[in-house]
Write a protein that holds these residues in place. Structure first.
Motif, PDB file in Angstrom:
ATOM      1  N   ALA A 309       0.816  -1.218   0.000  1.00 35.90           N
ATOM      2  CA  ALA A 309       0.000   0.000   0.000  1.00 35.90           C
ATOM      3  C   ALA A 309       0.849   1.267   0.000  1.00 35.90           C
ATOM      4  N   HIS A 310       2.026   1.220   0.628  1.00 42.43           N
ATOM      5  CA  HIS A 310       2.753   2.483   0.871  1.00 42.43           C
ATOM      6  C   HIS A 310       4.252   2.271   1.062  1.00 42.43           C
ATOM      7  N   ALA A 311       4.910   1.585   0.144  1.00 44.00           N
ATOM      8  CA  ALA A 311       6.364   1.389   0.270  1.00 44.00           C
ATOM      9  C   ALA A 311       7.039   2.754   0.458  1.00 44.00           C
ATOM     10  N   MET A 312       8.084   2.756   1.282  1.00 42.94           N
ATOM     11  CA  MET A 312       8.774   4.022   1.583  1.00 42.94           C
ATOM     12  C   MET A 312      10.281   3.813   1.518  1.00 42.94           C
ATOM     13  N   VAL A 313      11.026   4.902   1.454  1.00 44.77           N
ATOM     14  CA  VAL A 313      12.485   4.787   1.522  1.00 44.77           C
ATOM     15  C   VAL A 313      12.857   4.413   2.969  1.00 44.77           C
TER      16      VAL A 313
END
Ligand code: FAD
Ligand code: E1W
Length: 455
Positions: A309-313
């Protein structure tokens, strides 16, 4: 959930990674029939195949979710405490910047593979069924059927479903299948930087080669290395570097160039990595991006959690922590909502702003980690931050503490963090040292601009 809350019906979870296995445990304990499909082989049989960083920083949000699942003791028995960041400047002295006030405010380095196995064991013990070597390969949402394929045997199967939960990571197959039916407006924003992992083995006497109870950082302006400790007395080093420009992965086409770069910019790190050549050649350059979606669910039929849903660094070390928070939030909504569609809608409404807040903070933290941690202005602001936090408990709470040691919504950490950052800038303007700061004025600013933090 009534009357749809018919626990003889099965919840299907795609992905038995960190979020999928934890959610399976929570839902199975609520009494649901849970089936999980995982594309990879069972990590307990073949040895863990996770290609990515082998250790992860676990903070309060993730730890709390493990406590709820009854797994914190098992995991903490093998975790390495990290008290702060150990900064390795290019010139100047190694120094520890503590994360919190004392050893009650620390984070933990945990082994990804072992954590995943513990979660898989817990899911099965709770009654969830996990099918490995089973990759989601298409969904017929009209007829509520989905297709699985075994990537080794090429065998395909189709199954019916009631609901699908996508915990299948940044490259989610469920998200792909939802796209034609949901206006998700999927945006992958590439950071333009990649990463490569190296290993520091134990010292010849079998101990750690560098301080074990810290997250090591080699800040170099436009890029950096970090290292996290493992219980095996090794460290996993990660180089974060632009893909293009100078220096970049593009300007390091061969081993000789890479060695040169390291001996110049990370001299002490290079001497700690005896298998540099094998690591550099054998480990891939992996990409980093942020995934933004307008919607995470398809009415009552499907919903996405975690990286799907919301992959991030990774620069705040919160991707897993946030994914675990998602699991608690979704399990609670499923327990208390009248139907699937409202459970998924409420989950999305609650979590999406928070996911976007930690995504933004993770991006900001890259610049801070690589460029600011050894800068005098930054250090003065951190010094004042520490003093104000002590003088105004519950009022001035450092952003790092809100993210890593508390469970206040990420949105709150982002908003209050902005106010506090401006306050620190204003209070240290034209100050060269902490003695120059007018504390009476700084105290007044704190009372003026902040309201008590509600826990
Ligand atoms: P994943 O862990 O990626 O699990 C997805 C699972 O789904 C996998 O098992 C995969 O095999 C399976 N799957 C995929 N597609 C399919 C399919 N079609 N069918 C069936 N199964 C499928 N987070 C932290 O909190 N702390 C850290 O220190 C930290 N460090 C990081 C360092 C790096 C370099 C990176 C890249 C990330 C880091 N993260 C960290 C983030 C963390 O790794 C992720 O946020 C976390 O793994 C997300 O969990 P997930 O379950 O959503 O996805
Ligand atoms: C943490 C991969 C990773 C994981 C992390 C962190 C960082 C930098 C990175 C953020 C941090 C633990 N951080 N560290 N020091 N200040 N901020 O806290 O997980 Cl690159």
């Amino acid at each position: 959930m009534t009357p749809e809350k018919d626990t003889t019906r099965t919840i299907i979870i795609i992905g038995a990674g960190l979020a999928g296995a934890l959610l399976a445990t929570l839902l199975a304990r609520q009494g649901w029939q849970v089936e999980v499909f995982e594309k990879r082989p069972d990590p307990r049989r073949k040895g863990y195949e996770g290609g990515r960083s082998i250790n992860l920083a676990l903070a309060e949000r993730g730890l709390n979710a493990l406590r709820v699942a009854g797994l914190s003791d098992t995991i903490m028995a093998q975790a390495v405490m990290m008290r702060g960041r150990m900064v390795h400047p290019l010139q100047g002295e190694l120094h520890l910047q503590r994360y919190g006030r004392d050893d009650s405010e620390v984070i933990w380095s945990v082994h990804r593979g072992r954590l995943n196995i513990a979660l898989i064991d817990a899911a099965e013990a709770a009654g969830a069924k996990i099918r490995f070597d089973a990759r989601l390969d298409g969904v017929d949402f009209d007829n509520k059927r989905f297709a699985m394929v075994d990537d080794h045997t090429r065998q395909r199967e189709e199954h019916d479903f009631e609901v699908l939960i996508g915990a299948d990571g940044a490259g989610s197959g469920l998200r792909q299948a939802m796209k034609p039916l949901v206006a998700m407006n999927e945006r992958f924003e590439s950071l333009g930087h990649g990463y490569k992992e190296l290993e520091i083995p134990p010292a010849s006497d079998g101990g750690f080669r560098i301080e074990p109870n810290a997250l090591h950082i080699w800040p170099r302006g436009g890029y950096m290395c970090i290292a996290l400790p493992n219980t095996e007395k090794t460290f996993t080093v990660t180089l974060f570097l632009p893909n293009e420009g100078d220096p970049s992965f593009a300007t390091l086409p061969d081993l000789a160039a890479a060695r040169d770069f390291f001996s110049r910019d990370f001299t002490d790190a290079l001497s700690l990595v005896p298998d540099f050549d094998a690591d550099w050649i054998g480990h891939p350059i992996s990409a980093l991006s942020t995934l933004y979606l307008d919607r995470w669910h398809l009415d009552g039929r499907a919903v996405l959690i975690g990286d799907a849903a919301h992959a991030m660094v990774p620069f705040h070390g919160q991707g897993m922590n946030c994914a675990f928070e998602d699991c608690l939030a979704l399990a609670r909504q499923i327990e208390s909502s009248p139907d699937w569609a409202s459970a998924f809608a409420k989950f999305e409404a609650k979590r999406k702003p928070n996911a976007e807040a930690i995504q933004a903070m993770a991006l900001e933290n890259y610049v801070e980690m690589r460029d600011r941690v050894d800068d005098p202005d930054f250090l003065l602001q951190r010094q004042l931050e520490r003093m104000l936090a002590e003088r105004h408990p519950g009022l001035f709470v450092p952003r790092y503490a809100m993210v890593s040691f508390l469970r206040v919504p990420y949105v709150t950490a982002l908003e209050r963090g902005k106010i506090q950052r401006q306050l620190l800038i204003d209070a240290t303007r034209a100050c060269g040292a902490i003695g120059d700061v007018d504390l009476t004025k700084a105290d007044a600013l704190v009372r003026e601009r902040l309201t008590p933090l509600v826990l």
